[in-house]
Write an enzyme that holds these catalytic residues in place. Structure first.
Site, PDB file in Angstrom:
ATOM      1  N   LYS A  76       0.831  -1.214   0.000  1.00  0.00           N
ATOM      2  CA  LYS A  76       0.000   0.000   0.000  1.00  0.00           C
ATOM      3  C   LYS A  76       0.858   1.254   0.000  1.00  0.00           C
ATOM      4  CE  LYS A  76      -4.219  -1.654   2.307  1.00  0.00           C
ATOM      5  NZ  LYS A  76      -5.130  -1.412   3.441  1.00  0.00           N
TER       6      LYS A  76
ATOM      7  N   LYS B  59      -5.843 -11.282  -6.077  1.00  0.00           N
ATOM      8  CA  LYS B  59      -7.028 -11.476  -5.249  1.00  0.00           C
ATOM      9  C   LYS B  59      -8.119 -10.481  -5.618  1.00  0.00           C
ATOM     10  CE  LYS B  59      -5.892  -8.414  -1.426  1.00  0.00           C
ATOM     11  NZ  LYS B  59      -5.719  -8.148  -0.022  1.00  0.00           N
TER      12      LYS B  59
ATOM     13  N   LYS C  42     -11.097  -4.438  -3.265  1.00  0.00           N
ATOM     14  CA  LYS C  42     -11.835  -3.195  -3.478  1.00  0.00           C
ATOM     15  C   LYS C  42     -11.152  -2.348  -4.541  1.00  0.00           C
ATOM     16  CE  LYS C  42     -13.285  -3.695   1.205  1.00  0.00           C
ATOM     17  NZ  LYS C  42     -12.703  -3.718   2.537  1.00  0.00           N
TER      18      LYS C  42
HETATM   19  P1  TYM Z   1     -10.795  -6.337   4.926  1.00  0.00           P
HETATM   20  O1  TYM Z   1     -11.838  -5.358   5.307  1.00  0.00           O
HETATM   21  O2  TYM Z   1      -9.865  -5.980   3.822  1.00  0.00           O
HETATM   22  O3  TYM Z   1     -11.459  -7.713   4.517  1.00  0.00           O
HETATM   23  C1  TYM Z   1     -12.405  -8.383   5.340  1.00  0.00           C
HETATM   24  C2  TYM Z   1     -12.154  -9.883   5.276  1.00  0.00           C
HETATM   25  O4  TYM Z   1     -12.259 -10.364   3.934  1.00  0.00           O
HETATM   26  C3  TYM Z   1     -11.119 -11.157   3.619  1.00  0.00           C
HETATM   27  N1  TYM Z   1     -10.835 -11.042   2.180  1.00  0.00           N
HETATM   28  C4  TYM Z   1     -10.781 -12.074   1.323  1.00  0.00           C
HETATM   29  N2  TYM Z   1     -10.932 -13.404   1.496  1.00  0.00           N
HETATM   30  C5  TYM Z   1     -10.828 -14.193   0.397  1.00  0.00           C
HETATM   31  N3  TYM Z   1     -10.585 -13.724  -0.855  1.00  0.00           N
HETATM   32  C6  TYM Z   1     -10.422 -12.403  -1.075  1.00  0.00           C
HETATM   33  N4  TYM Z   1     -10.197 -11.947  -2.303  1.00  0.00           N
HETATM   34  C7  TYM Z   1     -10.506 -11.508   0.039  1.00  0.00           C
HETATM   35  N5  TYM Z   1     -10.405 -10.155   0.177  1.00  0.00           N
HETATM   36  C8  TYM Z   1     -10.611  -9.893   1.484  1.00  0.00           C
HETATM   37  C9  TYM Z   1      -9.999 -10.586   4.466  1.00  0.00           C
HETATM   38  O5  TYM Z   1      -8.956 -11.524   4.641  1.00  0.00           O
HETATM   39  C10 TYM Z   1     -10.736 -10.263   5.748  1.00  0.00           C
HETATM   40  O6  TYM Z   1     -10.818 -11.400   6.593  1.00  0.00           O
HETATM   41  N6  TYM Z   1      -7.301  -5.721   8.449  1.00  0.00           N
HETATM   42  C11 TYM Z   1      -8.610  -6.315   8.183  1.00  0.00           C
HETATM   43  C12 TYM Z   1      -9.698  -5.794   9.083  1.00  0.00           C
HETATM   44  C13 TYM Z   1      -9.429  -5.941  10.540  1.00  0.00           C
HETATM   45  C14 TYM Z   1      -9.453  -7.150  11.289  1.00  0.00           C
HETATM   46  C15 TYM Z   1      -9.171  -6.772  12.625  1.00  0.00           C
HETATM   47  C16 TYM Z   1      -9.669  -8.489  10.953  1.00  0.00           C
HETATM   48  C17 TYM Z   1      -9.152  -4.917  11.398  1.00  0.00           C
HETATM   49  N7  TYM Z   1      -8.995  -5.421  12.662  1.00  0.00           N
HETATM   50  C18 TYM Z   1      -9.094  -7.713  13.648  1.00  0.00           C
HETATM   51  C19 TYM Z   1      -9.590  -9.429  11.975  1.00  0.00           C
HETATM   52  C20 TYM Z   1      -9.310  -9.060  13.293  1.00  0.00           C
HETATM   53  C21 TYM Z   1      -8.999  -5.972   6.758  1.00  0.00           C
HETATM   54  O7  TYM Z   1      -8.573  -4.980   6.227  1.00  0.00           O
HETATM   55  O8  TYM Z   1      -9.947  -6.784   6.218  1.00  0.00           O
END
Ligand code: TYM
Length: 332
Positions: A112, A195, A198
């Site tokens: 990023k 992957k 967004k």
């Molecule tokens: P975020 O908001 O990017 O994504 C939410 C969840 O979706 C999963 N994910 C995917 N799984 C499979 N294939 C994909 N293409 C794909 N894209 C996204 C992510 O792995 C995630 O589980 N940092 C985290 C948010 C967060 C969090 C936490 C998660 C903040 N604090 C504490 C767990 C525990 C994030 O940006 O997820």
């Protein structure tokens, strides 16, 4: 009862199918067996620029989507991260036991910040995984259901938990990542080796769970495949076809091998239209339920208020222990 915790960022109008299949669907399943905590990390969202009005709207939409896919506030604690100030407070303490180089090795930060340039990338983006560790450790969950891209952040969380426990006193549970093989990484339809995300290749590569069925069908019809005709699961040679098989299998519950047998003598058009049908069968009731929650803001507010209150009751106890163990003088 053992506990689970996870979060999803409010950085788009709709979750995409990767979010759902890789993570949120597991959240729904786990709430039967576990004491579940699910939240919307708005503090994480502002590590990159956000429009304030849009962020507020997307936070509501995220909550309504979680309810629409089956997160049940009677069984799970659903809340917004900024409603529980202990997250930011614990993050500070953890920042102080995290190495600068250790944080700099996080691949998501490297990607990023490289995209934004080091003058544009914020310090918040750098310390993002430490805040994530705080999110988790406050609640002492045993498991954290996430997609593959969060594995490294979970490793850091475990390291920080162990470090704090050994430097001070056993305080945190060392959590396990709950990552389901096969669906932990859903790929971009236009670029099936990246992957689904967004940002990614743009809207055409991504299926949003709130997409109109005609829109998602069109995206699936134009999904990149290959020049062969044979439908088989082979992620190295046939990433596009394999991704469609994965999506269809996950949504219908039919094993990939069974799907493949059924496609003998059939073509990519069949695979695509069946996959589009599976997506629309899944999304139709989600869209209806989403609209209902969005039309009842008072109910949504009530759920989030109750969730934050319950979350705080647990988070504040952990934080008080942490403050004591690091040697802060309590206010009298
Ligand atoms: P975020 O908001 O990017 O994504 C939410 C969840 O979706 C999963 N994910 C995917 N799984 C499979 N294939 C994909 N293409 C794909 N894209 C996204 C992510 O792995 C995630 O589980 N940092 C985290 C948010 C967060 C969090 C936490 C998660 C903040 N604090 C504490 C767990 C525990 C994030 O940006 O997820």
């Amino acid at each position: 009862r053992h506990r689970v915790l996870s979060g999803i960022q409010p950085t788009a109008d709709s979750f995409h199918l990767g979010n759902y299949l890789g993570a949120v669907r597991q959240w729904v399943e786990l709430q039967d067996e576990y004491d579940a905590f699910y939240f919307i990390p708005d503090l994480h969202a502002i590590t990159v620029p956000q429009d304030p009005k849009e962020l507020r709207a997307r936070t509501r939409r995220a909550a309504a989507q979680l309810l629409a896919v089956g997160i049940d506030p009677a069984r799970s604690t659903l809340f917004v991260q900024s409603h529980v100030p202990e997250h930011a407070q614990l993050a500070w303490v953890l920042n102080c036991i995290t190495g600068f180089g250790e944080a700099g090795r996080m691949t998501q930060f490297k990607d990023k910040s490289a995209r934004q340039g080091s003058d544009q990338a914020s310090v918040g983006l750098f310390t993002y995984p430490v805040l994530q560790a705080a999110d988790i450790l406050l609640y002492r969950p045993q498991r954290v259901p996430v997609g593959e891209d969060q594995r490294q952040h979970l490793e850091l969380t475990r390291d920080l938990a162990q470090r704090f426990n050994s430097r001070y006193k056993k305080t945190f549970v060392v959590p396990e990542a709950h990552i389901v093989t096969g669906i932990a990484k859903i790929y971009d339809l236009q670029e099936p080796t990246a992957k689904m995300s967004k940002s990614g290749s743009g809207v055409s590569g991504r299926i949003d769970i709130l997409d109109d069925p005609a829109v998602s069908a069109k995206k699936i019809r134009s999904a990149v495949t290959d020049n062969e005709r044979e439908i088989r699961y082979d992620t190295a040679e046939k990433p596009g076809v394999s991704n469609l098989l994965t999506i269809q299998s996950a949504l219908t519950g039919t094993p990939v091998a069974t799907l493949v047998e059924g496609y003998v003598g059939k073509g990519y058009g069949d695979l695509k239209s069946d996959t589009a049908d599976a997506v629309s069968a899944f999304s139709a009731p989600v869209r209806t339920a989403f609209t209902e929650y969005m039309n009842d803001p008072a109910e949504l507010d009530r759920i989030l208020r109750d969730g934050a209150e319950h979350a705080r009751s647990i988070a504040s106890r952990t934080l008080a222990q942490v403050y004591d163990r690091v040697g802060f003088l309590p206010p009298k």
